[in-house]
Design an enzyme around this catalytic site. Structure first.
Site, PDB file in Angstrom:
ATOM      1  N   CYS A 153     -31.550 -14.093 -47.795  1.00  6.59           N
ATOM      2  CA  CYS A 153     -31.449 -13.316 -49.025  1.00  6.59           C
ATOM      3  C   CYS A 153     -31.244 -14.221 -50.227  1.00  6.59           C
ATOM      4  O   CYS A 153     -30.321 -15.038 -50.252  1.00  6.59           O
ATOM      5  CB  CYS A 153     -30.294 -12.325 -48.917  1.00  6.59           C
ATOM      6  SG  CYS A 153     -29.990 -11.425 -50.437  1.00  6.59           S
ATOM      7  N   ARG A 156     -27.794 -13.179 -53.430  1.00  3.33           N
ATOM      8  CA  ARG A 156     -26.404 -13.052 -53.000  1.00  3.33           C
ATOM      9  C   ARG A 156     -25.371 -13.296 -54.090  1.00  3.33           C
ATOM     10  O   ARG A 156     -24.175 -13.197 -53.828  1.00  3.33           O
ATOM     11  CB  ARG A 156     -26.149 -14.000 -51.828  1.00  3.33           C
ATOM     12  CG  ARG A 156     -26.743 -13.517 -50.537  1.00  3.33           C
ATOM     13  CD  ARG A 156     -26.570 -14.531 -49.428  1.00  3.33           C
ATOM     14  NE  ARG A 156     -27.648 -15.498 -49.379  1.00  3.33           N
ATOM     15  CZ  ARG A 156     -27.605 -16.610 -48.651  1.00  3.33           C
ATOM     16  NH1 ARG A 156     -26.520 -16.903 -47.965  1.00  3.33           N
ATOM     17  NH2 ARG A 156     -28.645 -17.427 -48.637  1.00  3.33           N
ATOM     18  N   TRP A 326     -31.417  -4.289 -55.159  1.00  2.66           N
ATOM     19  CA  TRP A 326     -32.552  -3.807 -55.939  1.00  2.66           C
ATOM     20  C   TRP A 326     -33.726  -4.736 -55.686  1.00  2.66           C
ATOM     21  O   TRP A 326     -33.577  -5.806 -55.101  1.00  2.66           O
ATOM     22  CB  TRP A 326     -32.225  -3.727 -57.431  1.00  2.66           C
ATOM     23  CG  TRP A 326     -31.626  -4.980 -58.012  1.00  2.66           C
ATOM     24  CD1 TRP A 326     -32.261  -6.140 -58.349  1.00  2.66           C
ATOM     25  CD2 TRP A 326     -30.244  -5.196 -58.307  1.00  2.66           C
ATOM     26  NE1 TRP A 326     -31.379  -7.062 -58.840  1.00  2.66           N
ATOM     27  CE2 TRP A 326     -30.123  -6.503 -58.837  1.00  2.66           C
ATOM     28  CE3 TRP A 326     -29.095  -4.409 -58.196  1.00  2.66           C
ATOM     29  CZ2 TRP A 326     -28.895  -7.037 -59.230  1.00  2.66           C
ATOM     30  CZ3 TRP A 326     -27.884  -4.950 -58.593  1.00  2.66           C
ATOM     31  CH2 TRP A 326     -27.799  -6.246 -59.109  1.00  2.66           C
ATOM     32  N   GLU A 331     -41.571  -8.685 -54.105  1.00  3.14           N
ATOM     33  CA  GLU A 331     -41.520  -7.957 -52.834  1.00  3.14           C
ATOM     34  C   GLU A 331     -42.502  -6.789 -52.844  1.00  3.14           C
ATOM     35  O   GLU A 331     -43.054  -6.422 -51.802  1.00  3.14           O
ATOM     36  CB  GLU A 331     -40.096  -7.468 -52.575  1.00  3.14           C
ATOM     37  CG  GLU A 331     -39.120  -8.616 -52.352  1.00  3.14           C
ATOM     38  CD  GLU A 331     -37.677  -8.133 -52.330  1.00  3.14           C
ATOM     39  OE1 GLU A 331     -36.989  -8.412 -51.339  1.00  3.14           O
ATOM     40  OE2 GLU A 331     -37.241  -7.497 -53.301  1.00  3.14           O
TER      41      GLU A 331
END
Length: 459
Positions: A153, A156, A326, A331
């Site tokens: 991720c 973070r 979000w 993506e």
């Protein structure tokens, strides 16, 4: 689990204070889009900047034996093709070290004082029942640190802002489905997306916890046509077929029909529940420089709530714990709408842009990809819905690294997932290496959860 051994012989070991370990410290028109879908195994980029599309691929560290199936299997509804590592209840000898590690780390990081009383309480509970329950404070801490520990991720920096909703008391499928709809409403806030997790009951020795079969709370259907073409999202064709088998009548047949939730309550069979329209916030995708773009009739949902990941805290596995951050624009624009095994829009967009698609050397794919990503960012901004771009988020990730390292915590990261899917070398996260150590608490992906999400779990 942490690699420093812990005492497993009960109270005698509790006062031997181990050094606290706090965990140390995604990727991702009308029916004219009917097309033949690629059947490759490329991983989806669909995720959230707060989460990524995937965390650990499997959960081999889960302190459970692979011997028990969900009661639905015995009822003829579900037959796992392979036994899963998280179907049975925790075994006390393996659970206690994980519980001890977590409780000690929690007390150390939040400066809660001597952990001995809480350790004694947890040990007694495990000895009596084979498991133990987390306090609300432990649940919140564990969920947030699991995000902080998510190596795949990029988003973070905001880990400590995660809002945790404790719904461990819910067991019926209809109540869980209603809570998932409430989750989406609470996360969307009219466009001001907030990081949110809703935690349902974990597996226990006397019964399995609930399951959410959808990979995300919001997924678009993929309708397979007689000639093999797919209307909608090919990634979800298996789940779409499963929903039809469970009684869903299908949507309008568009490329963006929202699938029902498939929820399996405690000691229950999987059932379908339509999401209320007010729980699904969507953004029409348009382009600021091309009026014809609106005619493509693109859209995407605003809240990427992952729902098949297992939240593992101190040896306890919460297999139903949907969570969201979000979106990072890539993506959607570089993966969900562009991947050849998803909506595969680059050839169509390149054609409308007048690009030469006869040779890769014209870089038509790159140019179409940039315009698609521009459209996503423009559309979310215009709609007032939270989204971030890959350049900004890359800089923020380095800020996160700096903050964590100043606190003495090592940040793990998977380079292949942290680097954005477009313009990678133009971002600062590209030009360095990372520690790949996996830490707990963690969000993990079980093979059987992936099988459920693909519709392959039933035979």
């Amino acid at each position: 689990m942490p690699d420093t051994p812990q005492r497993t012989d009960g109270p005698a070991g509790w006062l031997d204070r181990a050094e606290a370990r706090d965990g140390g410290a995604a990727r991702g028109e009308g029916t004219a889009w009917d097309r033949g879908a690629a059947r490759g195994g490329v991983a989806s980029g669909d995720g959230a900047v707060g989460w990524g599309a995937g965390f650990q691929e499997r959960h081999d560290r889960c302190p459970e034996a692979a011997t028990r199936r969900h009661p639905s299997a015995a009822a003829g509804i579900g037959h796992p093709r392979t036994p899963g590592p998280c179907d049975p209840a925790p075994r006390t000898p393996e659970l206690w070290p994980a519980a001890s590690d977590f409780i000690r780390a929690h007390h150390a990081e939040e400066r809660l004082g001597d952990p001995a009383p809480r350790l004694a309480e947890a040990y007694a509970e495990i000895a009596e029942s084979g498991t133990y329950g987390h306090t609300e404070r432990e649940l919140t801490f564990g969920a947030r640190v699991a995000w902080r520990n998510a190596n795949r991720c990029i988003g973070r920096l905001y880990w400590n802002s995660l809002h945790v909703r404790d719904r461990r008391h819910l067991t019926a499928a209809e109540d869980i489905a209603a809570a998932c709809a409430d989750h989406l409403r609470g996360a969307s806030q009219g466009g001001r997306i907030r990081p949110l997790i809703t935690v349902f009951a974990p597996d226990a020795p006397d019964r399995p916890g609930p399951r959410i079969w959808n990979e995300q709370l919001i997924r678009y259907a993929g309708y397979v046509q007689r000639d093999g073409r797919v209307v909608g999202d090919p990634r979800n064709e298996g789940l779409t077929a499963l929903a039809r088998r469970l009684g869903w009548r299908g949507g309008d047949g568009t490329p963006f029909d929202v699938l029902p939730l498939i929820v399996q309550g405690t000691d229950d069979k999987p059932r379908c529940f339509d999401l209320p329209p007010d729980a699904v916030l969507e953004v029409p995708i348009e382009h600021e420089d091309h009026d014809w773009w609106a005619g493509l009739r693109l859209r995407w949902h605003a809240v990427p709530a992952l729902s098949t990941m297992c939240l593992e805290i101190g040896g306890i596995c919460y297999q139903a714990a949907p969570f969201n951050g979000w979106y990072m624009g890539t993506e959607i624009g570089a993966r969900n709408l562009a991947d050849t095994d998803r909506y595969d829009l680059l050839p169509r967009i390149a054609e409308r842009l007048g690009l030469d698609t006869t040779s890769d050397r014209s870089l038509w794919k790159d140019r179409a990809l940039v315009e698609l990503n521009r459209a996503v960012l423009y559309s979310f901004d215009r709609a007032g819905v939270t989204v971030t771009d890959h350049h900004t988020e890359s800089r923020r990730f380095l800020t996160h690294l700096d903050r964590e390292e100043r606190k003495g915590r090592t940040v793990g990261a998977d380079w292949s997932w942290i680097v954005p899917p477009i313009s990678g070398s133009a971002t600062p996260v590209f030009h360095r290496t990372y520690d790949t150590t996996e830490r707990t608490p963690a969000y993990v992906q079980h093979p059987e959860a992936l099988a459920r999400a693909s519709g392959d779990f039933l035979v």
